[in-house]
Motif scaffolding. Sequence first.
Motif, PDB file in Angstrom:
ATOM      1  N   ARG A 351       0.826  -1.277   0.022  1.00  0.00           N
ATOM      2  CA  ARG A 351      -0.031  -0.195  -0.035  1.00  0.00           C
ATOM      3  C   ARG A 351       0.902   1.237  -0.086  1.00  0.00           C
ATOM      4  NH1 ARG A 351      -1.108   4.031   2.746  1.00  0.00           N
ATOM      5  NH2 ARG A 351       0.461   3.338   4.411  1.00  0.00           N
ATOM      6  N   GLU A 355       1.260   4.237  -2.990  1.00  0.00           N
ATOM      7  CA  GLU A 355       0.812   5.547  -2.732  1.00  0.00           C
ATOM      8  C   GLU A 355       1.868   6.653  -2.931  1.00  0.00           C
ATOM      9  OE1 GLU A 355      -1.191   5.996   1.249  1.00  0.00           O
ATOM     10  OE2 GLU A 355      -2.796   4.918   0.391  1.00  0.00           O
ATOM     11  N   ALA A 401      -4.605  -4.263  -0.456  1.00  0.00           N
ATOM     12  CA  ALA A 401      -3.501  -3.322  -0.107  1.00  0.00           C
ATOM     13  C   ALA A 401      -3.766  -1.701  -0.538  1.00  0.00           C
ATOM     14  CB  ALA A 401      -2.020  -3.821  -0.405  1.00  0.00           C
ATOM     15  N   THR A 402      -4.311  -2.086  -1.967  1.00  0.00           N
ATOM     16  CA  THR A 402      -4.325  -0.887  -2.405  1.00  0.00           C
ATOM     17  C   THR A 402      -5.551  -0.429  -3.148  1.00  0.00           C
ATOM     18  OG1 THR A 402      -3.976  -1.832  -4.911  1.00  0.00           O
ATOM     19  CG2 THR A 402      -1.972  -1.118  -3.631  1.00  0.00           C
TER      20      THR A 402
END
Length: 439
Positions: A351, A355, A401-402
């Motif tokens: 993640r 980002e 996670a994303t």
Amino acid sequence: MSAFISTRGGPDVDLAEAVFRGLAPDGGLFVPTTLPQIPTWPLRDCEGVSLGRDRSFTDTARIVAPSFFPGVEANVLRDVVEGALSFPVPLVEVEPGRYVLELFHGPTHAFKDVGARFMAHLLPSLSGSTATPRTVVVATSGDTGGAVASAFHNVPGHRVVALFPKEGVSDRQRRQMTTLGGNVYAIAVSGTFDDCQSMVKDAFADPALHLRHGLTSANSINVARLLPQAFYYLHAAAELTATGVGHAGAHFVVPSGNLGNLCAGLLAARAGMPASGFTAASNANRGFVDLLNGSDFTPRPSVTTCSNAMDVGAPSNLERLRWLHDGDDIALRASVVGRSVTDSETVECIRALYERTGYLMDPHTAVAFQSAIRQDANPGAPMVVLATAHPAKFPDVVRQATGVDVPVPPNLDRTATLPEVILEMDSARETLTDVLERL
């Protein structure tokens, strides 16, 4: 022809015998009697031109392969390299000083394509004339089975028997084995990867079974699978040297399960590749990491994690790593740093990096990247994280996670609608013999 010996001693054997035996008769692993040596560094082609950013992975492999397979005829080795290793292995600077070596651009989108395809192209030149078909037996915790199945699919005179833990591989990993058919037999085992690996080793310890089925292994216990993995370390190091970044050597961070990938990196360094160090990055299966941090090593039951290809409690290549260090664990600890990463830290790393940079990783690469963040490298030394699988092979973890659905490469997407053929067996070791007799 180059010579090999068991990690436990015994007589020398040639390359063909080492490859087709897979495991030495005494239960040890074959290793070169003389470690490979690269003639010059930086790497240069036959015209003396340095390899670097403008040269392909195929170019690098063509230059270094003779050092790892001396005695194989030059034209045979050239054809093996060009036929097997025609895909790129990009080195991507994701963050300043942190590089990812993308080893997932082969046909099955995993680093195992390098060794599996090299072996599949090499074996016919070593077989000679034999009436017995070769049976390539492989235990897999994830990507090995798919890579080996793809590499040997429809190769005349060969069949593949791939054993995998029934509940221990992702859907896409399983389908890469179970949808090929033909000469590929996929076997779901009610047990762990360690159970699968034990069954394979026991099969190789039975001389009559070995001879009757022409057994050979395509796990990293086989030198023909292991040695080509050194090529991509050398390729990355050559590229960094050519750009002026890695003259003192990179620090390589390696996702570590059965330890073949790490062993290949150490062999590359022994061959003359500059390296400032190695980190073995593991998940909750941290027995090797605990050894590196000062504990005695004891095989443990494997623990299920989101980085399943590293769920190994009894890594085979530890024996080779110890052999490389003359059986001295203190010397091994001086060569390799150990880091262990939890599942929650793995997901958080995927993640956070996405980002920060927009770069997507699979969970195995994330274990290594998180380890790289923790690791203090030598000042100015680049960190090279080995990316061992395409993130699309683990869509659930990446999405968790994303929130992103990873675009699926065509080779992976195609298996989603194909019918599967799966044999099932329990983890009693003697049943593998029964299965081989029935195939």
